[in-house]
Design a protein around this motif. Structure first.
Motif, mmCIF file in Angstrom:
data_model
loop_
_atom_site.group_PDB
_atom_site.id
_atom_site.type_symbol
_atom_site.label_atom_id
_atom_site.label_comp_id
_atom_site.label_asym_id
_atom_site.label_seq_id
_atom_site.Cartn_x
_atom_site.Cartn_y
_atom_site.Cartn_z
ATOM 1 N N UNK A 95 0.785 -1.293 0.138
ATOM 2 C CA UNK A 95 0.099 -0.035 0.052
ATOM 3 C C UNK A 95 0.768 1.262 0.132
ATOM 4 N N UNK A 96 0.595 1.873 -0.998
ATOM 5 C CA UNK A 96 1.364 3.518 -0.909
ATOM 6 C C UNK A 96 0.190 4.349 -0.676
ATOM 7 N N UNK A 97 0.381 5.468 0.321
ATOM 8 C CA UNK A 97 -0.763 6.337 0.518
ATOM 9 C C UNK A 97 0.173 7.678 0.409
ATOM 10 N N UNK A 98 -0.511 8.761 -0.155
ATOM 11 C CA UNK A 98 0.248 9.815 -0.544
ATOM 12 C C UNK A 98 -0.799 11.000 -0.750
ATOM 13 N N UNK A 150 -8.085 13.388 3.317
ATOM 14 C CA UNK A 150 -8.302 12.880 1.898
ATOM 15 C C UNK A 150 -7.085 12.465 1.358
ATOM 16 N N UNK A 151 -6.897 11.502 0.841
ATOM 17 C CA UNK A 151 -5.596 10.971 0.354
ATOM 18 C C UNK A 151 -5.259 10.155 -0.850
ATOM 19 N N UNK A 152 -4.355 10.008 -1.425
ATOM 20 C CA UNK A 152 -4.330 8.821 -2.633
ATOM 21 C C UNK A 152 -3.786 7.425 -2.265
ATOM 22 N N UNK A 153 -4.317 6.478 -3.072
ATOM 23 C CA UNK A 153 -3.668 5.345 -2.660
ATOM 24 C C UNK A 153 -3.301 4.356 -3.885
ATOM 25 N N UNK A 154 -2.129 3.824 -3.725
ATOM 26 C CA UNK A 154 -1.894 3.106 -4.816
ATOM 27 C C UNK A 154 -1.590 1.447 -4.320
ATOM 28 N N UNK A 155 -2.375 0.409 -4.467
ATOM 29 C CA UNK A 155 -2.067 -0.731 -4.080
ATOM 30 C C UNK A 155 -1.558 -1.736 -5.133
ATOM 31 N N UNK A 156 -0.632 -2.221 -4.894
ATOM 32 C CA UNK A 156 0.143 -3.372 -5.670
ATOM 33 C C UNK A 156 -0.134 -4.679 -5.092
ATOM 34 N N UNK A 195 -4.210 -1.114 -7.993
ATOM 35 C CA UNK A 195 -5.590 -0.414 -7.858
ATOM 36 C C UNK A 195 -5.219 0.889 -7.220
ATOM 37 N N UNK A 196 -5.660 2.049 -8.273
ATOM 38 C CA UNK A 196 -5.175 3.502 -7.637
ATOM 39 C C UNK A 196 -6.306 4.093 -7.595
ATOM 40 N N UNK A 197 -6.538 5.029 -6.679
ATOM 41 C CA UNK A 197 -7.570 5.753 -6.536
ATOM 42 C C UNK A 197 -7.449 6.800 -5.329
ATOM 43 N N UNK A 198 -8.510 7.330 -4.692
ATOM 44 C CA UNK A 198 -8.543 8.292 -3.705
ATOM 45 C C UNK A 198 -9.285 7.720 -2.410
ATOM 46 N N UNK A 199 -8.839 8.425 -1.131
ATOM 47 C CA UNK A 199 -9.580 7.919 0.208
ATOM 48 C C UNK A 199 -10.305 9.042 0.817
ATOM 49 N N UNK A 200 -11.311 9.265 1.243
ATOM 50 C CA UNK A 200 -11.766 10.140 2.124
ATOM 51 C C UNK A 200 -12.148 9.408 3.274
ATOM 52 N N UNK A 201 -11.508 9.966 4.550
ATOM 53 C CA UNK A 201 -11.747 9.179 5.596
ATOM 54 C C UNK A 201 -11.989 10.283 6.958
ATOM 55 N N UNK A 202 -12.798 9.741 7.913
ATOM 56 C CA UNK A 202 -12.702 10.501 9.225
ATOM 57 C C UNK A 202 -12.212 9.600 10.123
#
Ligand code: FES
Ligand SMILES: [Fe+2]
Lengths: 181, 452, 70
Positions: free
Chosen positions: A103-106, A126-132, A143-150
């Protein structure tokens, strides 16, 4: 001129949240699934909508709706615990042998902190993820995308209270979603 | 019995006398190309559900085999299924997944088609074509036949195919278990918003045979049974009603459709289900009581996975969904899964079912995940030159099938296998491939509709 | 040539100058970005078109003469 206190508060909080997200990724990638579950609030909402191709001007229909429509995931802690338990049976063939996951989080952004940046108890991030994912021999998914979290502070510990996962795909290009985002 | 033209497939690559099937039919790219012609241009294929296109101008882009098609309700309210490809130079006229529109306009040169498929807009029709293009001949390509059956929408490219209900034959009463409301009436179902679409690296026939009735692969789902995602908190389904029942497989040799069923004992109510939520449990108890009362003896029959030939899979009871296995080359399948609920059910019921459905099925489903791993590596390990020399075994339970099956007065049509004692059988799988082989060999529907 | 018109933005009632010296009024917009449903107000080359409705291709629009009031 001294840097304003509010900017320092923001920087410190951002650093703290980034460290939390990196540690979370570390637990997942090192397959410490039960420890990962400890980071989830008891009332967590874990939601990954599907995305449609829609006409310009109709983007309000792009995502399937939480609590209404079919999604890739739309669940709480109970099923997340069951997912972990399934992997830990050792006979969940879709994860046996275990996948190699990174997991890469950026692009971490603090969108909101309540009641304040200096003493936050709840933070919207809010962040981006790249999961290999690589499994068996050559099977590989990105799998690449965005995450919004609380994130919520519970007894001085950050817990994930909401996670919305925005995958940048329409037809899912992975055969299954046996891992966590 | 069928007197089919002798070909490569019937009693060749698909040797049902010996219960053996060559791996070539799964991994050989030439056979795949033939299959697109022989099977997918002639069979009836599932397109969608009426609830997806309720209003004039509504459309849903679906698929038939490798082809993209547009399911659309025209201005007059009539349904159509069109090839999603411009007649001028082939551009995909609709690249959206669903919506509402007065016209489908091609982005390439601008030809525009009405919702009834007619070509209505041709740029420079006067100046460049001198009004000589016969627009009436250049509408969107429409399927040869389309039928709506209890809300489900079906189409075929073959004008010679028998009508859909005839294509179903007596399988109809089993398909109804997927299409009727939970209380057994014709009250409408609806597709929950969002059709899951994902890719699996395997030939489309792996999932097709699995849903035809692979009663043998329960072992591969042991992990989900251990952790329990069922609607009463354990297992992956409600198991008591199944434990009370006779477990049968039913197949139709001249049609290629097959399903599992559970036949409840007469005279006692169906076991309680959906115990995790009192409101949902009440809904299903009432629906089940009504269904049993309306259907009488037939109400003892409850559904289990099945397959309508060739690539439509049924999950009639727990969870309720319909899947299509779209071929994407010999080595890849694109699955589309539609989830169904009673349109009139209260929110609590719909919400509960939706959550149960997606923790069971689809790429995130704790059950279906393991299926996809098996199909993936069964396929990839069958591609080698040596591997191809060794057929698969489909011998399980050969010769134990029965016809005119009766269970204390209840007649079950079709070819029946009683699995209550036998535990498992490959009869339904043999039935699927027998029909597949006939499609591959038969030159036309004259040979395929041999019941006529 | 006048500015390229984004036909998605045209509304019922807008008046357009189109090819062959004709003028039309927009009846409705299918929002496909390529066509407009319109009625001929004037068509000097072919007066029989006046009052009839037709689909107007974006490239046949010379300019927007009048934006409808609403
Ligand atoms: S390809 Fe569609 S108009 Fe030319
Ligand atoms: Fe399965």
């Amino acid at each position: 001129m001294a840097v304003s206190k509010s900017r320092i508060d923001h920087l410190l909080l951002k650093y703290e949240i980034e460290q939390f997200l990196y540690q979370e990724a570390e637990l997942l990638d090192e397959r410490q699934f039960e420890e990962w579950l400890d980071l989830l609030a008891e009332d967590i909402r874990y939601w990954m909508p599907m995305r449609r191709n829609v006409k310009f001007g109709e983007l309000d229909r792009e995502f399937t709706r939480e609590g209404q429509d079919i999604s890739w995931f739309d669940e709480g802690k109970d099923t997340l615990v069951r997912r972990v338990n399934q992997i830990l049976t050792g006979v969940h063939w879709a994860e046996e042998p275990l996948s190699r996951i990174c997991h890469s989080v950026s692009n971490v952004q603090i969108l909101k902190a309540t009641p304040s940046m200096s003493q936050p108890t709840e933070v919207t991030v809010k962040c981006r993820f790249l999961i290999y994912r690589n499994r068996v021999q050559t099977e590989t998914d990105f799998l690449v995308g965005k995450r919004e979290e609380v994130l919520r502070s519970v007894n001085g510990q950050w817990k994930i209270a909401q996670r919305k996962i925005i995958l940048d795909q329409n037809v899912l290009l992975a055969k299954n979603l046996t891992f966590f985002f | 019995m069928a007197t089919k033209t002798k070909g490569r497939f019937v009693n060749g690559l698909v040797d049902m006398k010996a219960g053996k099937i060559s791996r070539e039919i799964f991994v050989n790219e030439e056979i795949y190309a033939e299959e697109q012609e022989q099977v997918f241009t002639r069979a009836w294929l599932f397109i969608g559900h009426e609830s997806q296109v309720p209003k004039p101008g509504d459309y849903f882009v679906s698929g038939m085999g490798e082809e993209s098609v547009i399911l659309c309700r025209d201005r007059e309210g009539a349904l159509h299924v069109f090839l999603n490809s411009c007649r001028h130079r082939g551009m995909k006229v609709c690249r959206y997944d669903e919506g509402n529109t007065p016209v489908f306009t091609c982005p390439y040169h601008g030809w525009s088609y009405a919702t009834d498929g007619k070509l209505v807009g041709v740029p420079f029709f006067k100046d460049a074509y001198h009004e000589k293009l016969d627009k009436s001949k250049w509408g969107l390509v429409e399927v040869a036949q389309m039928e709506v059956y209890k809300g489900s929408i079906w189409a075929t490219w073959d004008p010679a195919a028998p009508p859909f209900t005839e294509y179903l034959g007596d399988f109809k009463m089993f398909f109804d278990l997927s299409l009727e409301a939970w209380n057994g009436t014709d009250e409408p179902l609806e597709v929950i918003g969002g059709v899951q679409k994902w890719l699996i690296p395997c030939n489309w026939k792996f999932p097709a045979e699995n849903f035809s009735g692979d009663s043998y692969h329960n072992i591969s789902h042991r992990s989900v049974d251990m952790v329990g995602i069922g609607p009463s908190g354990t297992g992956r389904r409600d198991t008591q009603e199944r434990a009370d029942s006779r477990r049968l497989q039913v197949s139709f040799p001249d049609r290629g459709h097959q399903t599992g069923i559970y036949v409840l004992p007469g005279g006692s109510p169906t076991a309680a289900s959906y115990q995790q939520s009192p409101e949902v449990a009440d809904y299903f108890r009432e629906a089940e009581e009504k269904r049993r009362a309306i259907k009488g003896e037939w109400g003892r029959v409850t559904g289990s996975p099945g397959e309508i030939f060739p690539n439509t899979a049924l999950h009639p009871r727990q969870p309720r969904s319909i899947a299509v296995w779209h071929p994407r080359g010999a080595h890849q399948t694109e699955v589309w899964r539609w989830y169904l609920v009673d349109a009139g059910a209260p929110y609590a019921v719909k919400d509960f079912l939706r959550q149960y459905y997606i923790r069971y099925s689809g790429p995130g489903g704790l059950t279906e995940q393991d299926d996809m791993e098996n199909w993936n590596y069964a396929h990839s390990a069958s591609r080698g030159t040596i591997a191809r020399r060794h057929p698969y075994s489909y011998e399980q339970g050969m010769g134990s099938e029965q016809t005119n099956f009766e269970l204390d007065g209840l007649k079950i049509p079709g070819t029946v296998m009683d699995l209550t004692e036998a535990k498992s059988s490959e009869q339904n799988l043999r039935n699927f491939y027998k029909r597949w082989a006939e499609f591959m060999d038969a030159p036309s529907w004259d040979e395929l509709a041999d019941w006529r | 040539m006048a500015e390229v018109v984004n036909v998605r933005l045209l509304k019922a009632g807008d008046k357009l100058q189109v090819s062959h010296g004709a003028t039309v009024v927009v009846v409705s917009n299918p929002l496909d970005g390529v066509w407009i449903f319109a009625r001929y107000l004037a068509s000097p080359k072919d007066p029989s078109l006046e009052g009839t409705e037709d689909m107007i291709f974006a490239q046949d629009i010379i300019e927007v003469l009048e934006i409808s009031g609403d």
